[in-house]
Structures are given as structure tokens and as C-alpha cells.
Design a protein around this motif. Sequence first.
Motif, short mmCIF file in Angstrom:
data_model
loop_
_atom_site.label_atom_id
_atom_site.label_comp_id
_atom_site.label_asym_id
_atom_site.label_seq_id
_atom_site.Cartn_x
_atom_site.Cartn_y
_atom_site.Cartn_z
N GLY A 140 38.73 40.29 40.27
CA GLY A 140 37.61 39.68 40.79
C GLY A 140 37.91 38.56 41.68
N ARG A 141 39.24 38.52 42.33
CA ARG A 141 39.51 37.34 43.28
C ARG A 141 40.01 38.20 44.52
NH1 ARG A 141 44.52 34.42 40.75
NH2 ARG A 141 43.13 34.29 39.32
N HIS A 142 39.42 37.86 45.62
CA HIS A 142 39.30 38.49 46.89
C HIS A 142 39.53 37.54 48.05
CE1 HIS A 142 37.72 41.86 44.79
NE2 HIS A 142 36.58 41.05 44.36
N ASN A 143 39.92 36.42 47.81
CA ASN A 143 40.07 35.13 49.21
C ASN A 143 41.35 35.15 49.60
OD1 ASN A 143 41.22 34.01 46.67
ND2 ASN A 143 40.40 32.18 46.91
N THR A 144 42.37 35.94 48.96
CA THR A 144 43.64 35.87 49.67
C THR A 144 44.36 37.02 50.14
OG1 THR A 144 44.58 36.29 47.40
CG2 THR A 144 44.56 33.86 48.02
N VAL B 217 54.77 49.22 36.53
CA VAL B 217 55.70 48.21 35.38
C VAL B 217 54.83 47.28 34.62
CG1 VAL B 217 57.45 46.68 35.24
CG2 VAL B 217 57.87 48.53 36.60
N VAL B 218 54.22 46.43 35.38
CA VAL B 218 53.51 45.52 34.68
C VAL B 218 52.30 46.05 33.66
CG1 VAL B 218 51.90 43.38 34.93
CG2 VAL B 218 53.91 43.73 36.48
N PHE B 219 51.38 46.85 34.29
CA PHE B 219 50.08 47.18 33.50
C PHE B 219 50.39 48.56 32.61
CE2 PHE B 219 48.65 45.08 37.35
CZ PHE B 219 48.18 43.95 36.72
N PRO C 226 46.04 40.88 33.42
CA PRO C 226 46.30 39.79 34.62
C PRO C 226 46.23 38.42 34.17
CG PRO C 226 44.53 41.80 35.03
CD PRO C 226 44.91 41.76 33.71
N ASP C 227 45.50 38.20 33.10
CA ASP C 227 45.29 36.95 32.65
C ASP C 227 46.38 36.45 31.84
OD1 ASP C 227 44.50 38.16 30.58
OD2 ASP C 227 42.54 37.05 30.38
N GLN C 228 47.35 37.25 31.53
CA GLN C 228 48.41 36.63 30.73
C GLN C 228 49.26 35.97 31.32
OE1 GLN C 228 49.70 39.95 28.39
NE2 GLN C 228 51.63 39.10 27.61
N PHE C 229 49.67 34.69 30.56
CA PHE C 229 50.60 33.65 30.95
C PHE C 229 51.97 34.22 30.82
CE2 PHE C 229 53.25 30.08 30.80
CZ PHE C 229 53.18 29.15 31.80
N VAL C 230 52.84 34.11 32.03
CA VAL C 230 54.21 34.73 31.87
C VAL C 230 55.22 33.29 32.01
CG1 VAL C 230 55.98 35.99 32.88
CG2 VAL C 230 53.86 36.61 32.91
N ALA D 245 48.45 37.55 37.18
CA ALA D 245 47.55 37.66 38.38
C ALA D 245 47.89 36.25 39.59
CB ALA D 245 45.99 37.53 38.20
N GLU D 246 48.16 35.45 39.22
CA GLU D 246 48.51 34.16 40.01
C GLU D 246 49.71 34.62 40.54
OE1 GLU D 246 46.74 30.40 37.79
OE2 GLU D 246 48.73 30.96 37.31
N GLU D 247 50.71 35.40 40.19
CA GLU D 247 51.79 35.55 40.70
C GLU D 247 51.77 36.81 41.80
OE1 GLU D 247 55.15 35.83 42.33
OE2 GLU D 247 55.20 34.26 40.60
N LEU D 248 50.98 37.86 41.15
CA LEU D 248 50.79 38.86 42.00
C LEU D 248 50.15 39.00 43.06
CD1 LEU D 248 51.24 41.92 39.11
CD2 LEU D 248 52.94 40.82 40.54
#
Length: 348
Positions: A84-88, A206-208, A215-219, A227-230
Motif C-alpha cells: 500500500g505504498r504508491h508515492n515512489t 526469490v524473496v516471497f 514485506p515488513d521483515q527487517f533484513v 519493502a524499503e529496499e525493493l
Amino acid sequence: MEKATYKSSGVDLDVYAESMARLPKLVTKTFSPRVMRLDGGFAGLFQLNGLLKEGGPKRQYDDPVLVSCTDGVGTKLKIACQVGRHNTVGIDLVAMSVNDAICCGAEPLFFLDYVACPKDDPDLLEEIVTGISNACVEVGCALIGGETAILSDMYNPGEYDLAGFCVGVAERSKIIDGKAIQDNDVLIGVASNGCHSNGYSLVRRVVFDIAKLSPDQFVPELGKTVAEELLAPTRLYVRPALALFEEFGANDGIRGVAHITGGGLVENLSRVLPDGLKCQITPNSWDVPPVFPWLQKLGAIDDDEMARVFNMGLGLVLVVKPEIADDVMKSLAKFDLKSWKVGKIAKA
């Protein structure tokens, strides 16, 4: 008998009108004095020769050649929809086209977008177009038109697709077509911002699917969530590239430019080389962002596959004459861009 309406078919014209009412402020903030107002018209107007900004110098082309590019964002959109993040993603949309346009030495002039979704959502549309608008402002490209298509039976709820179209201009004598590239020219790689917008079908697999991460998992290896990375937006290279063309000369100093997208370094660089020449890439000559070894380990991806699919940390590669290589890198640093000498041109 039930009366059929457009609303009952999935298109609410009142909601559509609300969406349209939110967009003018996002569109007009991208305008320069070269945009010609046509209120209520069915097209956007742009003059090639005109003021760059109020009270500033006037841009003049003697023998202008129009340059066109189009692209989308691909399945990176599925991750945006997932969280649900569409601003980028709008930044990605602009970047994929304008970064292509500069490869032939063009100045991006204006941009048009196409948004297709199953139902009208004013908040969603505003968020998407905010990214498009911000990117256009950053690169000096006017957003002069677009289309929002409500396709109720084409997409699943919560999904949408984007396409973008850039028109630029280049002075005919300054078009960078690779013909000036010579043996021993230097390859300068400019840092990417991660995966940009390429290879996301493999990334998601690969990821999912394989690693089954959320998506909210810290790596720890990345220092951020999945999600922040991808969803890190594609880097915009327009302003530094245009500055380099101005400072060192198109073809004279900057002899070739390649936007590193799907196909990786080898395929994209080969597109700008004249017959009889090849690229010699120096292994381990640049910093590879941690997202790539992380993905490779998660999916047990072969080295050759990684190199074919991803940019591996280089979003743009410049072919420059050897004498100016160090100065080019210094100029890129003024734009906070890391760069490296990643190889040279050799006879095939």
C-alpha cells in the motif's frame, strides 16, 4: 427491470471527477515557461525555443531533433500494491524513460503518463501522480498530459498499471550515437540505487516464493525492511548528465551513454558501441550494493544470471575519452553520485 448505469458497471464518474480535481496542482508545478497554456484543450503544447525560467536565458535549438522514449514500472508495482505504498513508483515511471532519453544526449522536455486501474480511487491516483510530479520537477521535465483509464474487468482489486512517455530534444550535431567511441576510451560507471525497476519477476520469486519473507521483515544485511529496499526508486540521472554534456561536450568528451536496465552491463553497453569495438569490464572495480549478494544467496542465482538480469550497482555507464575521465568523476561527485572506472573500450 434494473436500469444499467456506468456506476453499476464499475465506473463512478463522480469519483473520477474528484480524482481529476486533485491533479492540476501536481501537474502545473512541473511547468516551465516553455509550456503553452491551453485551458480546456485536448492536448499539451510545448515550445522548443523559449525561456527556461522567468527572467532567465532562452533556450535556442538551431537544428532540433525530437527524441521519444516509453516504459513502465513492471512487476515492482505488485510490491507497491502489496504494502500500500504508491508515492515512489511514479518516480520509477519517469526515471525509466528520461534516463533513456539522455543516452543520445537529449534534453527531456515533457512527459505523459497512463494509469490503468479497476476502479477510481482519488487517494491512490494522487499518491501515484505525486511521485510522477516530483520526479518531473527534479529533472526539469514538464508533465503536460496523461490518461486515467478505469478498466473494471481488466485488473484485480487493488492492482493497477502504469506507462510513461517522454519527449526530448537534441541538437542534431550533438546527438550521441556512439560513432565517436574509440579504442582505449574509459568506461565510467555511475552508482545505481539498488534494483531500480528491473528484474522484479525474479526478485519476487526469490524473496516471497522461495525465501517466504514478508514485506515488513527487517533484513540485517540490508539495514532496512524488504519493502524499503525493493521500493527504493530508480535514480534520476538527467541533471548530472546534461551538466556533463555541457561541460565536456557531447561526442567530443562524452562519447557514449548507456542506461543499465534489463540485460545488465554487457547487453546495454553493446547497444552503444560501433562495429569493431568491444567493452572490457574490470571485475570488482565498483561497489556492489548489498541487495544483490543478498538476492543471489537467497535464490542460489548463478553469476551469469545476476549479470544478465540486474544492474549490479551501476545505473548508468559513460564512455569518455581517457584525458577527461578523472574530471568527469569529480563533476559527478558534485551531484552526490559515486562513480568508478569500470573498464575500457578495446578492439573486437
